[in-house]
Design an enzyme around this catalytic site. Sequence first.
Site, PDB file in Angstrom:
ATOM      1  N   GLU A 102      -0.200 -12.123   5.712  1.00 43.76           N
ATOM      2  CA  GLU A 102       0.138 -10.705   5.542  1.00 43.76           C
ATOM      3  C   GLU A 102       0.888 -10.128   6.734  1.00 43.76           C
ATOM      4  OE1 GLU A 102      -2.450  -7.916   3.764  1.00 43.76           O
ATOM      5  OE2 GLU A 102      -3.052  -9.250   2.136  1.00 43.76           O
TER       6      GLU A 102
ATOM      7  N   HIS B 141      -9.717  -7.829   7.400  1.00 49.46           N
ATOM      8  CA  HIS B 141     -10.406  -9.117   7.392  1.00 49.46           C
ATOM      9  C   HIS B 141     -10.854  -9.446   8.815  1.00 49.46           C
ATOM     10  CE1 HIS B 141      -9.040 -10.917   3.382  1.00 49.46           C
ATOM     11  NE2 HIS B 141      -8.487  -9.723   3.419  1.00 49.46           N
TER      12      HIS B 141
END
Length: 410
Positions: A49, A272
């Site tokens: 990402e 995360h």
Amino acid sequence: MEKDPALRLRVFDLNCWAIRYLSKRRQERIRLIGDRLCQEGFDLVLLQEIWSERDYSDLKAKLGGCCPFSHYFRSGVIGSGLCIFSKFPILDTLLYQYSLNGYPYMLQHGDWFCGKSVGLVVVRIAEITFNIYVTHLHAEYSREKDAYLPHRVVQAWELAQFIRHTAKAADVVLLGGDLNMHPGDVGIRLLRGWTGLQDAFTEAKHFEGCEDGCTLIPNNCFTVKSELQPFPLGIRIDYILYKAVSSFTVKCEELRTTTGTVPGMDIPYSDHEAVMAMLCIQRRGQTAGVTIGTAMPALVEVLSEARTEVCMGLLAARRQRYSSGRMAVLAVLLLLLQAVGVLGVLGGLAAGKPFPALSFSLLAFLALAILLLAAGLHLFHSIEVKMLQGTEEQMEMAMRGLQEQPLHRH
């Protein structure tokens, strides 16, 4: 003969959640990630990402001293978001884009536009050839009604096949990434069983971090709390997996995760948690055959379960293809009726007032728009059907091969 000294590698993996214009405090977090990587001096850094090439360039400049070699994997409309930084020279790279990756009309999810892929770099460290893979699979937006499960299973199968067929010349295989699957999910069991990859969390001699190794936790200010409600501790969906292919052994001496906010700051690195592993690689002394990672009956069972999920997705895709095809036929019929009406007016056959031009134009535009949309959907779902059919056939062939040759090695 003296035993070769062990090679120790420090590996860092993180889904950085760096979506341009959408991710909160993105640039600040990218700077913090770069600072952490510079301070700890990891040998290999696997990131997901990183959607902005500017963010990649900033990290590349910052990590130039500790990880001077890097590669950014480009695919899809907005990119794969995958990149790897290495302390050692990168000898080769390869990208494989998954054949199925969600739906283009599901704009609120956006996975289709990302071009989800697996990236491979080859490095050689102390005369040991490493195949290092980084990937990011399709997200799970609903645990109860997971419309994307067949696509994610296909991705897990393609990832497993890609690793098996590209790692034959490697000594050590390393995979890191956001797999968007819980440890017991069929996709993870399929990936690990078919490749023989070991999970750093379950194999680690020492662990420090979030309970159960969770990488998506409720006390992270960026996570969606409602999605984690059934899981009070969080979920583990980010992994470091590894295996030795030739005459080497690989062991995980230590595994750590970040635990929410950055020390001294009010924000975490990402939504995360990062996964950090210390791997120990040593020559075995004699070459051992490479076998599958799961006992044969269990692997056949996992393949059967995965094939069932693919077949269910295939049925759904066929229904969607039929519906879109029927919609396209109806749009064509509507256009034909309008054409007949126009011919009637032009030939003086129509009684009373002619059909209003404005209304006719709007109706024709609507029918044409429906036709184009339906045709596009029919084309997309036809491709989806072919990909699911192909995967189902591959799995069937693999199952048959396992059943007919129970002692098969690869």
